[in-house]
Write a protein that holds these residues in place. Structure first.
Motif, PDB file in Angstrom:
ATOM      1  N   ASP A 205      62.110  46.726  24.412  1.00  0.00           N
ATOM      2  CA  ASP A 205      61.835  47.999  25.083  1.00  0.00           C
ATOM      3  C   ASP A 205      61.578  49.130  24.078  1.00  0.00           C
ATOM      4  O   ASP A 205      60.675  49.053  23.266  1.00  0.00           O
ATOM      5  CB  ASP A 205      62.980  48.339  26.035  1.00  0.00           C
ATOM      6  N   GLY A 206      62.425  50.174  24.090  1.00  0.00           N
ATOM      7  CA  GLY A 206      62.215  51.340  23.240  1.00  0.00           C
ATOM      8  C   GLY A 206      62.314  51.070  21.761  1.00  0.00           C
ATOM      9  O   GLY A 206      61.972  51.945  20.948  1.00  0.00           O
ATOM     10  N   GLY A 207      62.737  49.874  21.366  1.00  0.00           N
ATOM     11  CA  GLY A 207      62.724  49.518  19.955  1.00  0.00           C
ATOM     12  C   GLY A 207      61.328  49.550  19.366  1.00  0.00           C
ATOM     13  O   GLY A 207      61.156  49.656  18.144  1.00  0.00           O
ATOM     14  N   ALA A 208      60.310  49.492  20.244  1.00  0.00           N
ATOM     15  CA  ALA A 208      58.926  49.569  19.775  1.00  0.00           C
ATOM     16  C   ALA A 208      58.657  50.893  19.065  1.00  0.00           C
ATOM     17  O   ALA A 208      57.826  50.956  18.152  1.00  0.00           O
ATOM     18  CB  ALA A 208      57.962  49.407  20.954  1.00  0.00           C
ATOM     19  N   LEU A 209      59.363  51.950  19.447  1.00  0.00           N
ATOM     20  CA  LEU A 209      59.182  53.253  18.802  1.00  0.00           C
ATOM     21  C   LEU A 209      59.693  53.221  17.371  1.00  0.00           C
ATOM     22  O   LEU A 209      59.099  53.835  16.476  1.00  0.00           O
ATOM     23  CB  LEU A 209      59.901  54.337  19.609  1.00  0.00           C
ATOM     24  N   HIS A 210      60.799  52.513  17.130  1.00  0.00           N
ATOM     25  CA  HIS A 210      61.287  52.338  15.755  1.00  0.00           C
ATOM     26  C   HIS A 210      60.277  51.544  14.926  1.00  0.00           C
ATOM     27  O   HIS A 210      60.073  51.829  13.741  1.00  0.00           O
ATOM     28  CB  HIS A 210      62.630  51.624  15.747  1.00  0.00           C
TER      29      HIS A 210
ATOM     30  N   ASP B 167      62.153  50.929  30.559  1.00  0.00           N
ATOM     31  CA  ASP B 167      62.632  52.227  31.025  1.00  0.00           C
ATOM     32  C   ASP B 167      62.822  53.217  29.894  1.00  0.00           C
ATOM     33  O   ASP B 167      63.080  54.398  30.137  1.00  0.00           O
ATOM     34  CB  ASP B 167      63.926  52.084  31.834  1.00  0.00           C
ATOM     35  N   SER B 168      62.697  52.775  28.634  1.00  0.00           N
ATOM     36  CA  SER B 168      62.843  53.696  27.512  1.00  0.00           C
ATOM     37  C   SER B 168      61.606  53.732  26.616  1.00  0.00           C
ATOM     38  O   SER B 168      61.629  54.311  25.535  1.00  0.00           O
ATOM     39  CB  SER B 168      64.075  53.333  26.672  1.00  0.00           C
ATOM     40  N   LEU B 169      60.511  53.130  27.078  1.00  0.00           N
ATOM     41  CA  LEU B 169      59.251  53.169  26.344  1.00  0.00           C
ATOM     42  C   LEU B 169      58.260  54.019  27.129  1.00  0.00           C
ATOM     43  O   LEU B 169      57.935  53.690  28.280  1.00  0.00           O
ATOM     44  CB  LEU B 169      58.691  51.758  26.145  1.00  0.00           C
ATOM     45  N   PRO B 170      57.783  55.124  26.566  1.00  0.00           N
ATOM     46  CA  PRO B 170      56.863  56.014  27.290  1.00  0.00           C
ATOM     47  C   PRO B 170      55.641  55.277  27.838  1.00  0.00           C
ATOM     48  O   PRO B 170      55.162  54.307  27.240  1.00  0.00           O
ATOM     49  CB  PRO B 170      56.465  57.044  26.231  1.00  0.00           C
ATOM     50  N   THR B 171      55.148  55.755  28.975  1.00  0.00           N
ATOM     51  CA  THR B 171      54.001  55.124  29.637  1.00  0.00           C
ATOM     52  C   THR B 171      52.802  55.012  28.709  1.00  0.00           C
ATOM     53  O   THR B 171      52.089  53.999  28.700  1.00  0.00           O
ATOM     54  CB  THR B 171      53.615  55.925  30.894  1.00  0.00           C
ATOM     55  N   ARG B 172      52.564  56.045  27.892  1.00  0.00           N
ATOM     56  CA  ARG B 172      51.427  56.015  26.968  1.00  0.00           C
ATOM     57  C   ARG B 172      51.550  54.853  25.992  1.00  0.00           C
ATOM     58  O   ARG B 172      50.572  54.143  25.719  1.00  0.00           O
ATOM     59  CB  ARG B 172      51.366  57.329  26.197  1.00  0.00           C
ATOM     60  N   ASP B 173      52.761  54.628  25.472  1.00  0.00           N
ATOM     61  CA  ASP B 173      52.965  53.531  24.527  1.00  0.00           C
ATOM     62  C   ASP B 173      52.846  52.184  25.215  1.00  0.00           C
ATOM     63  O   ASP B 173      52.378  51.210  24.615  1.00  0.00           O
ATOM     64  CB  ASP B 173      54.332  53.672  23.859  1.00  0.00           C
ATOM     65  N   GLN B 174      53.274  52.113  26.472  1.00  0.00           N
ATOM     66  CA  GLN B 174      53.105  50.873  27.221  1.00  0.00           C
ATOM     67  C   GLN B 174      51.629  50.526  27.382  1.00  0.00           C
ATOM     68  O   GLN B 174      51.220  49.373  27.230  1.00  0.00           O
ATOM     69  CB  GLN B 174      53.775  50.983  28.593  1.00  0.00           C
ATOM     70  N   ALA B 175      50.821  51.535  27.690  1.00  0.00           N
ATOM     71  CA  ALA B 175      49.394  51.312  27.882  1.00  0.00           C
ATOM     72  C   ALA B 175      48.734  50.852  26.591  1.00  0.00           C
ATOM     73  O   ALA B 175      47.859  49.982  26.602  1.00  0.00           O
ATOM     74  CB  ALA B 175      48.734  52.581  28.403  1.00  0.00           C
TER      75      ALA B 175
END
Length: 223
Positions: free
Chosen positions: A36-41, A57-65
């Motif tokens: 999940d949000g570990g992708a930001l790291h 639930d912790s990864l912004p929609t833009r990053d998911q796209a």
């Protein structure tokens, strides 16, 4: 199964993680996976994960796209993102970073998952320590005085050589006897009766433990 590799994999969570820690794990497990949000790291460290697993639930929609086919959403809420990743990674060893710090409840949930999926060899790296579920038998060449902490996640016994306070004859439980802050007198060998014992060592020994855990040794047995 989302990730199947013959080599170790680095798994990054949304907890505390530095670029240096991620790169250290990548030296051992070059395939990068985010929970999940570990992708930001991963992005902050200049890396793109091969897969992103979680409820998103912790990864912004833009990053998911932007993730495209590397995104693997799992919508159910009965498990953590760490557990979702564990279930979907089939490799000899997982190097986990970003699963400690930030929130105690998340960290405890990770330890719970390590115990419930003992077939998944996994080391969790924090800013000070490493933690992993001990195998049936393990030998480590450690300098005298090295802190060796043992924390039971269930009923378990064991034997030891090379510990300042031997564990032979002891019965460990989470609400009874524990074995934190023990010390090595040199090389150690430990054996356990069940996959219920967490071992916690200083983070300096990540590479040594990674080598040992990739070599199967021993079976669970009564002592």
């Amino acid at each position: 199964m989302i990730i199947t590799e013959a080599n170790a994999v680095t798994l990054v969570g949304a907890g505390q993680a530095t670029s240096a820690e991620i790169n250290r794990c990548l030296a051992l497990g070059p395939t990068l996976v985010a929970a999940d949000g570990g992708a930001l790291h991963c992005q902050a460290a200049g890396h793109t994960p091969s897969a992103i697993i979680g409820d998103m639930d912790s990864l912004p929609t833009r990053d998911q796209a932007q993730a495209g086919d590397s995104l693997h959403p799992i919508a159910e809420q009965d498990s953590t993102d760490f557990e979702k990743a564990l279930r979907n990674i089939d490799v000899p060893l997982i190097l986990g970073v970003g699963f400690a710090g930030a929130r105690i409840d998340h960290q405890l949930a990770c330890y719970n998952a390590l115990t419930r999926f003992p077939e998944k060899r996994c080391i969790l790296l924090s800013d000070t320590d490493i933690a992993f579920l001990a195998p049936a038998q393990m030998s480590l060449d450690l300098p005298a005085g090295t802190r060796v902490s043992l924390f039971p996640m269930g009923l378990v016994s064991g034997t030891s050589e090379g510990l300042q306070w031997p564990i032979n004859g002891l019965t460990f439980t989470p609400d009874g006897q524990i074995g934190t802050s023990n010390k090595a007198t040199g090389a150690i060998e430990v054996m356990f009766t069940a996959p219920k014992m967490l071992m916690i060592l200083p983070k300096a020994y990540l590479e040594i433990v990674a080598r040992v855990l990739t070599v199967p040794r021993g079976e669970w047995r009564a002592l």
